[in-house]
Design a protein around this motif. Structure first.
Motif, PDB file in Angstrom:
ATOM      1  N   ILE A  44       0.549  -0.998   0.495  1.00  0.00           N
ATOM      2  CA  ILE A  44      -0.139  -0.367   0.086  1.00  0.00           C
ATOM      3  C   ILE A  44       0.596   0.645  -0.152  1.00  0.00           C
ATOM      4  N   LEU A  45       1.640   1.142   0.621  1.00  0.00           N
ATOM      5  CA  LEU A  45       3.162   2.508   0.770  1.00  0.00           C
ATOM      6  C   LEU A  45       3.605   2.736  -0.637  1.00  0.00           C
ATOM      7  N   HIS A  46       3.734   1.620  -1.080  1.00  0.00           N
ATOM      8  CA  HIS A  46       4.316   1.512  -2.279  1.00  0.00           C
ATOM      9  C   HIS A  46       3.284   2.267  -3.629  1.00  0.00           C
ATOM     10  N   LEU A  47       2.273   1.663  -3.394  1.00  0.00           N
ATOM     11  CA  LEU A  47       1.344   2.161  -5.150  1.00  0.00           C
ATOM     12  C   LEU A  47       0.923   3.426  -4.422  1.00  0.00           C
ATOM     13  N   LEU A  48       1.109   4.373  -2.776  1.00  0.00           N
ATOM     14  CA  LEU A  48       0.172   6.003  -2.754  1.00  0.00           C
ATOM     15  C   LEU A  48       1.424   6.246  -3.066  1.00  0.00           C
ATOM     16  N   LEU A  92       3.144  -2.618  10.874  1.00  0.00           N
ATOM     17  CA  LEU A  92       2.866  -1.415   9.995  1.00  0.00           C
ATOM     18  C   LEU A  92       4.541  -0.796  10.136  1.00  0.00           C
ATOM     19  N   PHE A  93       5.034  -1.499  11.667  1.00  0.00           N
ATOM     20  CA  PHE A  93       6.732  -0.957  11.930  1.00  0.00           C
ATOM     21  C   PHE A  93       7.804  -1.370  11.211  1.00  0.00           C
ATOM     22  N   PRO A  94       7.667  -2.948  10.789  1.00  0.00           N
ATOM     23  CA  PRO A  94       8.583  -3.764   9.871  1.00  0.00           C
ATOM     24  C   PRO A  94       8.362  -3.306   8.759  1.00  0.00           C
ATOM     25  N   ALA A  95       6.572  -2.983   8.214  1.00  0.00           N
ATOM     26  CA  ALA A  95       6.296  -2.546   7.215  1.00  0.00           C
ATOM     27  C   ALA A  95       6.796  -1.411   6.849  1.00  0.00           C
ATOM     28  N   PHE A  96       7.132  -0.285   7.065  1.00  0.00           N
ATOM     29  CA  PHE A  96       7.503   1.062   6.592  1.00  0.00           C
ATOM     30  C   PHE A  96       8.581   0.914   6.153  1.00  0.00           C
ATOM     31  N   MET A  97       9.397   0.071   7.468  1.00  0.00           N
ATOM     32  CA  MET A  97      10.860  -0.293   7.130  1.00  0.00           C
ATOM     33  C   MET A  97      11.629  -0.886   6.199  1.00  0.00           C
ATOM     34  N   LEU A  98      10.464  -1.597   5.545  1.00  0.00           N
ATOM     35  CA  LEU A  98      11.040  -2.727   4.536  1.00  0.00           C
ATOM     36  C   LEU A  98      10.383  -1.317   3.479  1.00  0.00           C
ATOM     37  N   TYR A  99       9.537  -0.513   3.887  1.00  0.00           N
ATOM     38  CA  TYR A  99       9.398   0.356   2.448  1.00  0.00           C
ATOM     39  C   TYR A  99      10.604   1.516   2.495  1.00  0.00           C
ATOM     40  N   LEU A 100      11.329   2.177   3.179  1.00  0.00           N
ATOM     41  CA  LEU A 100      11.870   2.941   2.901  1.00  0.00           C
ATOM     42  C   LEU A 100      12.668   1.828   2.539  1.00  0.00           C
ATOM     43  N   LEU A 101      13.520   0.802   3.374  1.00  0.00           N
ATOM     44  CA  LEU A 101      14.232   0.215   2.403  1.00  0.00           C
ATOM     45  C   LEU A 101      14.255   0.100   0.521  1.00  0.00           C
ATOM     46  N   PHE A 102      13.547   0.046   0.471  1.00  0.00           N
ATOM     47  CA  PHE A 102      13.157  -0.794  -1.463  1.00  0.00           C
ATOM     48  C   PHE A 102      12.783   0.570  -1.812  1.00  0.00           C
ATOM     49  N   PHE A 103      11.822   1.774  -1.270  1.00  0.00           N
ATOM     50  CA  PHE A 103      12.559   2.945  -1.779  1.00  0.00           C
ATOM     51  C   PHE A 103      13.720   3.433  -2.285  1.00  0.00           C
ATOM     52  N   ILE A 104      14.820   3.077  -1.189  1.00  0.00           N
ATOM     53  CA  ILE A 104      16.436   3.829  -1.408  1.00  0.00           C
ATOM     54  C   ILE A 104      16.133   2.598  -2.158  1.00  0.00           C
TER      55      ILE A 104
END
Length: 543
Positions: free
Chosen positions: A185-189, A350-362
């Motif tokens: 969801i974070l990626h899609l948004l 949500l906490f590890p999901a947000f960490m994974l999202y940041l890692l993928f974003f970079i």
């Protein structure tokens, strides 16, 4: 206000400072070849260029605008992506090269995941994930030259989430389902709102720390795992002998990888052979040491307790079922999102999901930028927003099936692009440089390297022959290789040189006070060490 065309040109052809910035992270996940190097401009030019990063003149948030522009640029070219390549041999070579440089690190990270999740995520899941997300991305992405796979930081993060699931008293795969869905969801948004352009705000200060942290982690973990089983004074002599044998195998594997890493600089043999040795150094090292481990007189691990330990495949041959510990009830492939979890656990993911999202974003965006660097002379436009949207889609089947998600690989993805290029050498400004004359921009190589992961699953019995020491030897090579090209490490080495012996590189020649360099480097090392300490020794829940 810049025109749309000018803005797209800035993203597709980053400034020298932008290229230098992303190049500094190129070795963070490790590989068999040196990362692409971008020559620095003067300090004043770097400063002026860095001020322009991300300043496209547009609002930061633009609903669907970036995705629409990406699709408008790439859809007309989709049919052309599937046409017969001009040089079929180049594409075939790129397929097998990309498969090898992704397979061996994947086995290393699978071994790490297997240990940290107590067998819940293992070799079969990692290879199946690489195959599924690779096929989806090759078919749907705007820029198919980017390769997706599992990286070391992802394996560490997912391993930590295993203990966090226990803290919430949740079923791990249900917790994992929500972790992946939140991440998706974070990626899609992010893609829909056009926030992908903020990747240009990442500075060399941060990317150098990230790279140094990855290198530290790889070196520490490989040495730790190579010596861990040597329990002096506690283990039986047979167990200790096997542990020493694994250590020797790991050291020799590292030595072969590191020696062949520089094969292209040798004066012996033909250029084609030297390029082959450098490109496939990890595969060559693993094949040689695996063969040597079966020599007569070398103790084999026949009972799972003694002898040289090898890659643990819990079912050989694999029966296409999820990995489970012996004696445990088999889990279904499809995870029910409400089985064994409460509301606290759902939102706790949500906490590890947000960490994974940041890692993928970079990771993914830098991988995408490096893959489309101007030196490769790609003719087709980028699609950063749409590609990040597709990356979010690939995470959904991973959550449903209980497979580790992946992102753009560094530097495997840009090396895949390089393998597709026809190159020649020219003398420019008195320096002999490699120049790209043509690049095969197509989808076949990315698709077939992903399909080869399913072939690897079918031949998993051969993978089970590889000694674990081989994997950690390659892991050590990846860490040392990442350290070798890191600017922080280079400045540390310069600090121990006599001032007159330091080479006249920009950091030496254009620095008025060397103490500033020392303080700057000390701050970066301190931040990297803090990050390393948190990642290695902090605990989430029960471990």
């Amino acid at each position: 206000m810049e025109t749309k065309k000018a803005t797209e040109a800035k993203v597709a052809n980053p400034s020298p400072a932008q290229e230098e910035e992303v190049a500094n992270a190129a070795d963070s996940n490790g590989d068999s070849s040196p990362a692409p190097k971008i020559l620095s401009e003067t300090s004043a030019e770097q400063d002026s260029s860095e001020e322009e990063i991300g300043s496209s003149g547009k609002p930061t948030i633009q609903l669907l605008t970036g995705m629409k522009e990406d699709l408008a640029a790439r859809i007309p070219l989709y049919r052309d992506d599937w046409k017969r390549p001009k040089n079929l041999f180049t594409v075939l070579n790129a397929i097998f090269f990309a498969f090898v440089v992704q397979l061996i690190p994947a086995l290393i990270f699978a071994e790490l995941l297997d240990k940290q999740t107590e067998g819940s995520l293992a070799v079969a899941e990692v290879l199946l994930s690489a195959g599924i997300i690779g096929v989806i991305y090759a078919l749907l992405s705007g820029q198919p030259l980017v390769l997706l796979g599992i990286t070391g930081p992802v394996a560490i993060l997912l391993g930590k989430s295993y203990g966090l699931a226990e803290q919430y008293d949740a079923n791990y795969f249900t917790f994992f389902w929500w972790l992946c869905i939140w991440t998706s969801i974070l990626h899609l948004l992010t893609a829909a709102l056009g926030l992908v352009e903020t990747v240009w705000l990442i500075t060399p200060f941060a990317t150098q720390i990230f790279e140094f942290f990855i290198a530290m982690s790889f070196v520490f973990e490989s040495i730790r795992d190579l010596v861990h089983d040597i329990h002096l004074g506690q283990a039986q002599s047979e167990e200790r002998s096997a542990a020493y044998a694994s250590l020797v195998i790991g050291i020799l594997t590292f030595y072969i990888c590191w020696t062949l890493h520089f094969a292209e600089t040798w004066v012996s043999f033909s250029r084609q052979l030297r390029t082959f040795l450098t490109s496939y150094n990890m595969a060559i090292a693993v094949v040689i040491m695996t063969a040597l481990s079966f020599l007569p007189g070398v103790a084999q691990d026949t009972d799972g307790l003694h002898g040289i330990k090898r890659v643990e495949i819990r079912r050989v041959p694999w029966d296409w079922k999820p990995t489970t510990e012996e004696g445990e009830e088999e889990r279904p492939w499809v995870t029910h999102p409400l089985d064994g979890i409460d509301v606290k656990g759902i939102f706790g993911a949500l906490f590890p999901a947000f960490m994974l999202y940041l890692l993928f974003f970079i990771d993914h965006n830098i991988s995408s930028i490096l893959t489309q660097a101007p030196k490769y002379r790609l003719k087709k436009p980028p699609a950063y927003h749409w590609d990040f949207f597709v990356l979010g889609l690939t995470i959904i089947p991973c959550g449903i099936l209980g497979l580790p998600p992946g992102s753009g690989l560094i530097p495997q993805a840009p090396l895949h692009t390089r393998a597709l290029c026809t190159r020649k050498h020219e003398v420019i400004d008195g320096v002999r440089r490699e120049v790209v004359t043509h690049c095969e921009e197509q989808r076949w190589s990315a698709l077939f390297q992903a399909l080869l992961m399913f072939v690897a699953l079918s031949l998993i019995v051969f993978i089970s022959w590889i000694p674990v020491g081989c994997l950690f030897g390659v892991f050590l090579y990846l860490g040392v290789g990442a350290m070798h090209g890191n600017e922080i490490w280079e400045r540390i080495n310069l600090m121990f040189m006599y001032a007159k012996k330091r080479p006249p590189i920009p950091v030496v020649a254009k620095t008025s006070s060397w103490s500033v360099v020392r303080y700057y480097t000390a701050i970066q090392v301190g931040l990297a060490s803090i990050t390393f300490g948190i990642a290695q020794f902090a605990t989430w829940g029960k471990n």
